[in-house]
Design an enzyme around this catalytic site. Structure first.
Site, PDB file in Angstrom:
ATOM      1  CD  GLU A 124     -36.017  46.222  55.905  1.00 20.27           C
ATOM      2  OE1 GLU A 124     -36.897  46.043  56.770  1.00 20.27           O
ATOM      3  OE2 GLU A 124     -34.937  45.591  55.893  1.00 20.27           O
ATOM      4  CD  GLU A 225     -30.926  46.991  57.405  1.00 16.84           C
ATOM      5  OE1 GLU A 225     -31.358  46.073  58.140  1.00 16.84           O
ATOM      6  OE2 GLU A 225     -31.527  48.059  57.211  1.00 16.84           O
TER       7      GLU A 225
END
Length: 291
Positions: A124, A225
Site C-alpha cells: 500500500e 487483504e
C-alpha cells in the site's frame, strides 16, 4: 475405441475444479497481539492452528522479512508444517529496504526457496503516497534480479495495494514490473453495509482486474487483504460485529477462495480497534469458518 464422452469428461473435470489450484491463507503479523515479537515456537503454533481450521489452511502472507526476525523464525516453522509463504519486503525507507532484502537472501541461503509462494515488494505504498511508481517499479525489478542470482528466477515478484492505486494511470509502471498484482479491498472501510459487502468486494476487485488487464494482459490479480471486523466503530453503513464478520466470511471469503489466490485479514488482532481477527485469545474461531 474411446468414445467422445470418455475423452471430454476428464477434460471438463480438469477445468471445473479450480479450487485446488489456488493458495488460500491468512495475513500473519510478526508480532503477538501484546506487541512482542513472535518466536519460532509462536510461528509453529500459528501454522498448526491454521491447519486445524475448516479448510486446513497451509499458506500465509507476511508483511516483512527482517522486522522481528520474521523470516528467521517463520521459515523453519513453515518448512516443518509444509506451509507456503507470500513474503513481504518493505519498500520505504532505504535502510529498512536494504535490511529486508538481506533477510530474504539469508533465508534463501539457509533454507532454499521451496517455502516461497511469491514475494511482494511494498504494501500500500502507492495508496499512502510513500513512494513514486517509478521507484517502486525499479525495486520490484531489483528484487527479481536478486532472486534470479540466487537460482530463484521463477519466483513471482509483485506489489500489494488498494484498488484505488491500481486504477490510477500514474501507477502503470508498477503493473508492468509485476508478475502478479495484490488487491487489498475492505468494503467496511468504504462504509458499505455488510449486506452490500459482497457486491462492493466484487466491484472493486473487478476494477483492479480491468486496470491490470489493460496495462499487462494475463497478469493474475491476487486477493491479498480483505476482512470484516468483529469489534470497532461504525463507518458509514458498515458496523462491526461477530454476526457481520461471519456474514462477510460466508459470502466474500468462500467465493474468493474458489476463484483467486486469497489471504484473509487476519488471524488475531484482538488488542486493536477495530479488530478483524477471526480467532480469540484462546486461538478458537470466533465464528464458523467453514465454506
Amino acid at each position: 475405441m474411446l468414445s467422445f464422452l470418455s475423452i471430454l469428461v476428464p477434460l471438463l473435470l480438469s477445468f471445473t475444479a479450480p479450487s485446488a489450484a489456488y493458495w488460500k491463507g491468512f495475513n500473519l503479523p510478526g508480532n503477538l497481539p501484546s506487541g512482542a515479537c513472535k518466536t519460532r515456537e509462536d510461528w509453529a503454533h500459528d501454522f498448526s492452528v491454521l491447519k486445524s481450521l475448516p479448510g486446513q489452511f497451509t499458506s500465509a502472507r507476511l508483511f516483512a522479512s527482517s522486522d522481528c526476525g520474521t523470516l528467521a523464525n517463520a521459515v523453519p516453522a513453515a518448512l516443518a508444517a509444509n506451509a507456503g509463504l507470500l513474503v513481504g519486503v518493505w519498500a520505504t525507507d532505504n535502510a529498512h529496504y536494504e535490511a529486508e532484502k538481506a533477510a530474504l537472501l539469508q533465508a534463501i541461503q539457509q533454507h532454499g526457496t521451496q517455502w516461497i509462494i511469491a514475494v511482494s515488494v511494498g504494501s500500500e505504498d502507492l495508496y499512502r503516497g510513500d513512494t513514486s511508481a517509478a521507484n517502486l517499479a525499479s525495486q520490484i525489478r531489483e528484487v527479481k534480479s536478486l532472486l534470479c542470482e540466487r537460482g530463484a528466477c521463477g519466483t513471482e515478484v509483485g506489489h500489494v495495494d488498494t484498488w484505488t492505486a491500481w486504477v490510477d494511470p500514474k501507477n502503470e509502471d508498477v503493473i508492468r514490473a509485476c508478475d502478479f498484482v495484490g488487491h487489498d479491498g475492505y468494503p467496511y472501510w468504504e462504509g458499505a453495509s455488510v449486506e452490500q459487502g459482497l457486491d462492493a468486494f466484487r466491484t472493486n476487485l473487478e476494477k483492479t482486474r480491468n486496470a491490470v488487464g489493460r496495462v499487462k494482459p494475463g497478469t493474475w490479480v491476487w486477493v491479498t487483504e480483505t476482512g470484516w471486523p468483529v469489534t470497532g466503530a461504525s463507518v458509514g453503513l458498515a458496523s462491526s460485529s461477530v454476526a457481520n464478520a461471519q456474514a462477510y466470511w460466508k459470502s466474500a471469503a468462500c467465493e474468493s477462495f474458489r476463484g483467486a489466490h486469497t489471504f484473509w485479514y487476519t488471524t488475531q488482532d484482538y488488542a486493536s480497534s477495530p479488530s478483524f481477527g477471526v480467532l480469540g485469545a484462546d486461538f478458537k474461531p470466533l465464528y464458523d469458518l467453514s465454506c
